[in-house]
Design a protein around this motif. Structure first.
Motif, short mmCIF file in Angstrom:
data_model
loop_
_atom_site.label_atom_id
_atom_site.label_comp_id
_atom_site.label_asym_id
_atom_site.label_seq_id
_atom_site.Cartn_x
_atom_site.Cartn_y
_atom_site.Cartn_z
N SER A 1 53.29 13.60 37.37
CA SER A 1 54.37 14.12 36.55
C SER A 1 55.17 15.12 37.38
O SER A 1 54.64 15.74 38.30
CB SER A 1 53.84 14.81 35.30
OG SER A 1 53.26 13.88 34.43
N ALA A 2 56.43 15.26 37.02
CA ALA A 2 57.31 16.23 37.66
C ALA A 2 58.06 16.97 36.56
O ALA A 2 58.68 16.34 35.70
CB ALA A 2 58.29 15.54 38.59
N GLU A 3 57.97 18.29 36.58
CA GLU A 3 58.71 19.10 35.62
C GLU A 3 59.65 20.01 36.39
O GLU A 3 59.24 20.69 37.33
CB GLU A 3 57.78 19.92 34.74
CG GLU A 3 58.51 20.65 33.64
CD GLU A 3 57.59 21.27 32.60
OE1 GLU A 3 58.09 21.65 31.54
OE2 GLU A 3 56.37 21.36 32.85
N ALA A 4 60.91 19.99 35.99
CA ALA A 4 61.93 20.83 36.63
C ALA A 4 62.20 22.05 35.76
O ALA A 4 62.23 21.96 34.52
CB ALA A 4 63.21 20.03 36.84
N PHE A 5 62.38 23.19 36.42
CA PHE A 5 62.69 24.44 35.74
C PHE A 5 63.93 25.05 36.35
O PHE A 5 64.14 24.96 37.56
CB PHE A 5 61.54 25.46 35.92
CG PHE A 5 60.27 25.06 35.24
CD1 PHE A 5 60.00 25.46 33.94
CD2 PHE A 5 59.33 24.31 35.92
CE1 PHE A 5 58.81 25.09 33.33
CE2 PHE A 5 58.14 23.94 35.31
CZ PHE A 5 57.88 24.33 34.01
N VAL A 6 64.74 25.71 35.52
CA VAL A 6 65.85 26.52 36.00
C VAL A 6 65.30 27.94 36.15
O VAL A 6 64.63 28.45 35.26
CB VAL A 6 67.03 26.52 35.00
CG1 VAL A 6 68.14 27.45 35.46
CG2 VAL A 6 67.55 25.10 34.80
#
Length: 185
Positions: A98-103
């Motif tokens: 899984s890949a989760e992107a955050f600002v």
């Protein structure tokens, strides 16, 4: 198992079993070693996509609107233990990740941007060239899963194309360089 043949010249016999490979994968997975956080300053400058909301505008226009030109982080992890299988000509692996992107906001708060499941199949093939043992790695499949509730879904086809490009440009050559060509006795 096949008994080794008797050779009349110098021979290198290399045996890897699925049990050994999957035991190592289980150990790395259980220990949490299959997690990686990537920030914008970790990417090579020539990488085609920098981790900033401005760069992600092509995939998720609302990110740039909500958070103009902010840095981002990417958190990658294996959802399950990698599965490895040995074949006479290659080692095949499946990674469910899984890949989760955050600002990253100016006050260092991280706001979730999107979450994708990325499942990849990899084939590694040993090679012998001029008395040197080496190997090659080839990505045989990459399947993003955008059906995760609660977060915006980026335009997956464009993101998938970029992920494949990035893996071919940086990931596979790096893996191939790590397949240390060692002299064969």
């Amino acid at each position: 198992p096949t008994p080794p043949s008797m050779a009349h010249e110098p021979t290198l016999l290399l045996a890897v079993t699925e049990f050994v490979a999957n035991s190592a994968a289980f150990t790395y997975f259980t220990a949490g070693a299959l997690r990686r956080n990537i920030s914008s300053d970790m990417l090579p400058r020539r990488f085609p996509l920098q981790l900033r909301t401005k760069s992600m505008e092509v995939f998720s226009p609302q990110l740039q609107e909500r958070y103009p030109d902010q840095p981002m982080e990417l958190h990658l992890w294996a959802r399950q233990q990698p599965l490895l299988s040995c074949h006479p000509d290659a080692l095949h692996g499946t990674l469910l990740s899984s890949a989760e992107a955050f600002v990253v906001l100016p006050n260092a708060t991280r706001v979730p941007a999107f979450l994708l499941n990325i499942d990849a199949n990899v084939t590694g093939k040993p090679t012998i060239t001029r008395n040197r043992l080496g190997g090659t790695v080839r990505l045989t499949g990459l399947v993003p899963d955008p059906e995760l509730p609660g977060l915006p879904v980026p335009q997956v086809k464009r993101l998938e194309t970029l992920l494949k490009f990035g893996l071919w440009l940086f990931g596979v050559p790096r893996a191939n360089s790590k397949c240390c060509p060692c002299p064969v006795p």
